[in-house]
Design a protein around this motif. Structure first.
Motif, PDB file in Angstrom:
ATOM      1  N   LYS A  51       0.857  -1.198   0.000  1.00  0.00           N
ATOM      2  CA  LYS A  51       0.000   0.000   0.000  1.00  0.00           C
ATOM      3  C   LYS A  51       0.895   1.251   0.000  1.00  0.00           C
ATOM      4  O   LYS A  51       0.633   2.210  -0.740  1.00  0.00           O
ATOM      5  CB  LYS A  51      -0.884  -0.050   1.257  1.00  0.00           C
ATOM      6  N   TYR A  52       1.936   1.204   0.816  1.00  0.00           N
ATOM      7  CA  TYR A  52       2.884   2.327   0.901  1.00  0.00           C
ATOM      8  C   TYR A  52       3.490   2.595  -0.481  1.00  0.00           C
ATOM      9  O   TYR A  52       3.540   3.725  -0.962  1.00  0.00           O
ATOM     10  CB  TYR A  52       3.984   1.967   1.911  1.00  0.00           C
ATOM     11  N   ASN A  55       0.770   3.898  -2.996  1.00  0.00           N
ATOM     12  CA  ASN A  55       0.362   5.277  -2.696  1.00  0.00           C
ATOM     13  C   ASN A  55       1.384   6.290  -3.204  1.00  0.00           C
ATOM     14  O   ASN A  55       1.051   7.407  -3.553  1.00  0.00           O
ATOM     15  CB  ASN A  55       0.192   5.469  -1.176  1.00  0.00           C
ATOM     16  N   ARG A  56       2.648   5.873  -3.216  1.00  0.00           N
ATOM     17  CA  ARG A  56       3.710   6.789  -3.658  1.00  0.00           C
ATOM     18  C   ARG A  56       4.171   6.519  -5.095  1.00  0.00           C
ATOM     19  O   ARG A  56       5.171   7.079  -5.547  1.00  0.00           O
ATOM     20  CB  ARG A  56       4.913   6.685  -2.696  1.00  0.00           C
ATOM     21  N   LYS A 158      -3.977  -0.350  -6.644  1.00  0.00           N
ATOM     22  CA  LYS A 158      -4.016   0.574  -5.496  1.00  0.00           C
ATOM     23  C   LYS A 158      -3.485  -0.095  -4.229  1.00  0.00           C
ATOM     24  O   LYS A 158      -3.482   0.514  -3.160  1.00  0.00           O
ATOM     25  CB  LYS A 158      -5.463   1.021  -5.250  1.00  0.00           C
TER      26      LYS A 158
END
Ligand SMILES: Cc1cc2nc3c(=O)[nH]c(=O)nc-3n(C[C@H](O)[C@H](O)[C@H](O)COP(=O)(O)OP(=O)(O)OC[C@H]3O[C@@H](n4cnc5c(N)ncnc54)[C@H](O)[C@@H]3O)c2cc1C
Length: 301
Positions: A51-52, A55-56, A158
């Motif tokens: 997720k990290y 997200n980036r 995502k």
């Protein structure tokens, strides 16, 4: 990237190594380096880390045992994700099994056969991980993943968890997963009980013997290089073109099996790619056949 490394270390989400060579990660032993190799210590922690990354918008690439992969000699600024430790395996009811993507295909194939189920022999003889197998719809001796997989869980673009139970779009070494941004985390398979008289474990031994006799298992290779076209084996075309034993630098066509290209020492990506291209060009020119490469190729755009 530095922030990601700190994040993983601070939250103890797994192991990180920097500047890792693809020569250590692929069976062909060809390729440059990945900026970062991340091996999560559990699926839960993988989900946090993934997720990290998503997200980036940090680029990622999944790798299993690297047994179907030709990588260019570049430096890749990405996070390579290898699910070595995400290798849980759980028998469910009535021949159903949950396998995390990092499971070794050979190991789980043998366990299922020992439990008396039929059909897992193809897994028993493929040197990949369950994640790689599902992605490739790998198969051998007339069985493939498509025959037994009923659910696949993956992380999407995502980083969200998706459970897919239909629409796998399986074909000859093809699956839906090759056309979406995904990281396969586990598969659910169902195998029938072996009929009386069948000894599934012996089937694996028989297939292994066949492979040992016909494939260059002691040389650096990545399995069959070309898909078999309809009605003819790729090796027959390669043989007819006179390529058996032919080399470009240290990249050569195996003497034992013409549809296996081998790294005879320090083959480069350029040499191996050139050899693939030469064979494809001649197959088209002399037989009007399009030989499709079965390997996945990772190179900089
Ligand atoms: C000696 C030898 C014999 C072989 N025999 C056979 C055979 O009989 N039949 C056959 O079908 N293949 C065979 N292969 C090829 C190979 O073993 C299979 O394709 C295997 O399924 C690849 O698994 P892997 O874990 O090594 O995947 P890798 O080579 O690491 O990766 C292959 C592709 O899958 C993707 N991938 C891997 N894991 C994931 C994941 N968790 N999520 C999303 N994508 C992922 C990678 O990004 C890559 O694009 C053979 C290879 C060798 C070296």
């Amino acid at each position: 990237m530095k922030d990601f490394i700190e994040f993983v270390n601070e939250h103890e989400l797994g192991k990180i190594r920097e500047n890792v060579s693809f020569k250590q990660l692929t069976s062909l032993k060809i390729g440059g380096t990945a900026r970062c190799l991340y091996e999560p210590n559990s699926l839960d922690n993988l989900m946090i880390a993934y997720k990290y990354l998503k997200n980036r918008q940090i680029p990622t690439y999944a790798i299993g045992n690297g047994t179907n992969l030709l990588v260019s000699d570049d430096r890749f600024d990405l996070v390579l994700i290898k699910l070595t430790k995400c290798n849980g395996f759980k028998p469910l009811s009535e021949g159903r099994f949950m396998m995390e993507a990092g499971c070794q295909s050979g190991t789980v194939g043998r366990i299922i056969a020992k439990l008396g189920y039929s059909g897992s022999a193809f897994m028993g003889v493929i040197p990949g991980t369950v994640g790689g197998l599902i992605y490739m719809n790998s198969g051998a001796y007339k069985k493939e993943v498509a025959d037994f997989l009923y659910q696949c869980d993956y992380l999407d673009a995502k980083g969200d968890l998706v459970s897919l139970t239909e629409g796998f779009n399986f074909g000859y070494r093809e699956s839906i997963f090759q056309s979406i941004d995904c990281l396969i985390i586990r598969g659910f398979f169902k195998f029938p009980l072996a009929p009386k008289g069948e000894e599934p474990y012996q089937t694996i031994n028989r297939y292994l013997e066949l492979k040992r006799n016909t494939q260059p298992l002691n040389e650096r290779n990545a399995g069959s290089v070309f898909r078999n076209p309809p009605h003819i084996h790729a090796w027959e075309i390669i043989d007819a073109l006179g390529y058996r034993g032919f080399s470009v630098g240290d990249a050569g066509v195996s003497m034992k099996h013409a549809n296996f290209l081998v790294n005879k020492g320090n083959a480069t990506f350029e040499e191996m790619a050139k050899l693939v291209e030469l064979i494809q060009t001649d197959a088209k020119k002399y037989y009007n056949i399009d030989l499709k490469c079965e390997w996945k190729i990772l190179k900089k755009l």
